[in-house]
Scaffold this active site. Structure first.
Site, PDB file in Angstrom:
ATOM      1  N   ARG A 171     -55.452 -21.753  17.945  1.00  0.00           N
ATOM      2  CA  ARG A 171     -54.851 -21.001  18.717  1.00  0.00           C
ATOM      3  C   ARG A 171     -55.519 -21.252  20.178  1.00  0.00           C
ATOM      4  NH1 ARG A 171     -55.457 -15.525  20.780  1.00  0.00           N
ATOM      5  NH2 ARG A 171     -57.534 -15.682  19.985  1.00  0.00           N
TER       6      ARG A 171
ATOM      7  N   HIS B 194     -63.625 -18.629   0.481  1.00  0.00           N
ATOM      8  CA  HIS B 194     -63.797 -17.172   1.329  1.00  0.00           C
ATOM      9  C   HIS B 194     -64.724 -16.371   0.498  1.00  0.00           C
ATOM     10  CE1 HIS B 194     -61.609 -18.723   4.743  1.00  0.00           C
ATOM     11  NE2 HIS B 194     -60.696 -18.750   4.208  1.00  0.00           N
TER      12      HIS B 194
HETATM   13  P1  A3P Z   1     -58.882 -18.298  17.910  1.00  0.00           P
HETATM   14  O1  A3P Z   1     -57.691 -17.579  17.051  1.00  0.00           O
HETATM   15  O2  A3P Z   1     -59.739 -17.313  18.609  1.00  0.00           O
HETATM   16  O3  A3P Z   1     -58.245 -19.467  18.713  1.00  0.00           O
HETATM   17  P2  A3P Z   1     -60.428 -20.555  10.915  1.00  0.00           P
HETATM   18  O4  A3P Z   1     -60.685 -22.037  10.987  1.00  0.00           O
HETATM   19  O5  A3P Z   1     -61.628 -19.949   9.885  1.00  0.00           O
HETATM   20  O6  A3P Z   1     -59.004 -20.198  10.261  1.00  0.00           O
HETATM   21  O7  A3P Z   1     -60.514 -19.761  12.332  1.00  0.00           O
HETATM   22  C1  A3P Z   1     -59.443 -20.255  13.238  1.00  0.00           C
HETATM   23  C2  A3P Z   1     -60.186 -19.922  14.437  1.00  0.00           C
HETATM   24  O8  A3P Z   1     -60.963 -21.198  14.814  1.00  0.00           O
HETATM   25  C3  A3P Z   1     -59.005 -19.987  15.569  1.00  0.00           C
HETATM   26  O9  A3P Z   1     -59.771 -19.241  16.656  1.00  0.00           O
HETATM   27  C4  A3P Z   1     -58.989 -21.249  15.983  1.00  0.00           C
HETATM   28  O10 A3P Z   1     -58.305 -21.598  17.121  1.00  0.00           O
HETATM   29  C5  A3P Z   1     -60.618 -21.597  16.172  1.00  0.00           C
HETATM   30  N1  A3P Z   1     -60.709 -23.148  15.844  1.00  0.00           N
HETATM   31  C6  A3P Z   1     -60.231 -24.116  15.258  1.00  0.00           C
HETATM   32  N2  A3P Z   1     -60.670 -25.502  15.494  1.00  0.00           N
HETATM   33  C7  A3P Z   1     -61.527 -25.258  16.354  1.00  0.00           C
HETATM   34  C8  A3P Z   1     -62.393 -25.943  17.095  1.00  0.00           C
HETATM   35  N3  A3P Z   1     -62.247 -27.435  16.569  1.00  0.00           N
HETATM   36  N4  A3P Z   1     -63.395 -25.605  17.790  1.00  0.00           N
HETATM   37  C9  A3P Z   1     -63.251 -24.210  18.160  1.00  0.00           C
HETATM   38  N5  A3P Z   1     -62.506 -23.470  17.633  1.00  0.00           N
HETATM   39  C10 A3P Z   1     -61.614 -23.912  16.783  1.00  0.00           C
END
Ligand code: A3P
Length: 316
Positions: free
Chosen positions: A283, A126
């Site tokens: 989520r 990050h």
């Molecule tokens: P939301 O909270 O809007 O649902 P990171 O992976 O950087 O922590 O980001 C998490 C976000 O990516 C969350 O968004 C999560 O639900 C979403 N996410 C995780 N896996 C995903 C996938 N395979 N396709 C699309 N979104 C995904």
């Protein structure tokens, strides 16, 4: 004439450079905001990590789609095992276990152990572009950056940070959203300011397209196939005509889709660390969910960040 700062001035300056993000203490470090408990990992990465030319580094702000990109990159690189989708590694391991964050891995691993990881080594970070370890910038290693619109990025973060034990008493009400929205818009978020993070990688992707591939969460959602092909080509693991005919690209998109990963038992009940369960990473996975949490005046505040980006030529 040079002036010396009084002890009080020093203390006041320090106060200005400290803040809280949900229950976490943060401070400004080399121009970006760090959660205090992540400092050791960030400094260890900056000081000790030596990139190899063949490394692939996924960079992002938290909650920008890191988990999704980890699953896509891991699958592209290891796709020979794809013939057994029902037995795919993702059924047993969360993508974060397969592509570790440098800030987590480096402090716990000795240099020789890191050097022995077979090529291409896959890592995530990050850390903003300018603050990356020098060897990442100067070597031929490749960086994939994923960016997400700040409205959804903010809302996704609000939910995620409340998953931590330290925040268990907090409720996602208007007051909490307002308070953190104000900070987010001022750049006070982990690894923020948002615009500095995005622009740092975006500028490098324009100046050095062989080095940095800039992807957007929203683009991937809309045209997954186009972007997956781009990603595989960039990583020098392009899809062959035969693979295209056998629907390998479609299989990867399906395997790494939000629904597929969320439904895997390891992501429903497993945990990668003591702080939260794997399901915290899955989520809703939608574009535009912010509308369910932010009022229009709140959204307008965040739009100001987008306006700043537009001024330098970047828009979503
Ligand atoms: P939301 O909270 O809007 O649902 P990171 O992976 O950087 O922590 O980001 C998490 C976000 O990516 C969350 O968004 C999560 O639900 C979403 N996410 C995780 N896996 C995903 C996938 N395979 N396709 C699309 N979104 C995904």
């Amino acid at each position: 004439m040079a002036t010396t700062k009084s002890h009080n001035e020093d203390e006041m300056e320090d106060e200005l450079l400290k803040d809280k993000w949900f229950g976490f203490s943060m401070h400004l470090y080399h121009g970006f905001w760090c959660v205090d408990s992540n400092m050791e990992g960030i400094i260890a990465t900056q000081t000790h990590f030596h990139a190899h030319d063949t490394d692939i580094i996924l960079a992002s702000l938290p909650k920008a789609g890191t988990t999704w990109l980890k699953s896509l990159i891991f699958t592209i690189i290891n796709r020979q095992s794809l013939s057994h989708i029902s037995k795919h590694t993702f059924h047993f391991k969360n993508p974060h276990e397969l592509i570790p964050h440098l800030e987590v891995k480096v402090p716990k691993t000795c240099q020789s152990e890191l050097d022995e990881i077979p090529s291409p080594r896959l890592f995530a970070t990050h850390i903003p572009y300018l603050s990356l370890p020098e060897s990442i910038k100067s070597s031929k290693c490749q960086i994939v950056y994923v960016c997400r619109n700040p409205l959804d990025n903010f809302v996704s973060g609000c939910h995620f940070w409340l998953e931590f034990d330290v925040n268990k008493g907090f409720k996602l009400d208007t007051q909490l959203i307002e308070e953190h929205l104000e900070k987010y818009c001022k750049g006070v978020l982990p690894y923020g300011p948002y615009e500095d993070h995005v622009l740092g990688y975006w500028k490098e992707s324009i100046e050095n397209p062989q080095k940095v591939l800039f992807l957007e969460f929203e683009g991937l959602k809309k045209e997954p196939k186009t972007h997956l092909i781009r990603l595989a080509e960039f990583l020098n693991f392009p899809f062959s005509d035969e693979e295209a005919k056998k629907y390998v690209i479609d299989e990867i998109i399906e395997l790494c889709s939000f629904k597929s990963l969320k439904e895997m038992e390891v992501n429903k009940s497993g945990r990668i660390n003591q702080w939260y369960q794997n399901n915290a990473y899955f989520r809703k996975g939608e574009v535009g969910d912010w509308i369910n949490y932010l009022t229009l005046p709140m959204a307008k505040r965040i739009n100001e960040i987008q306006e700043k980006l537009k001024k330098v030529g970047f828009s979503f």
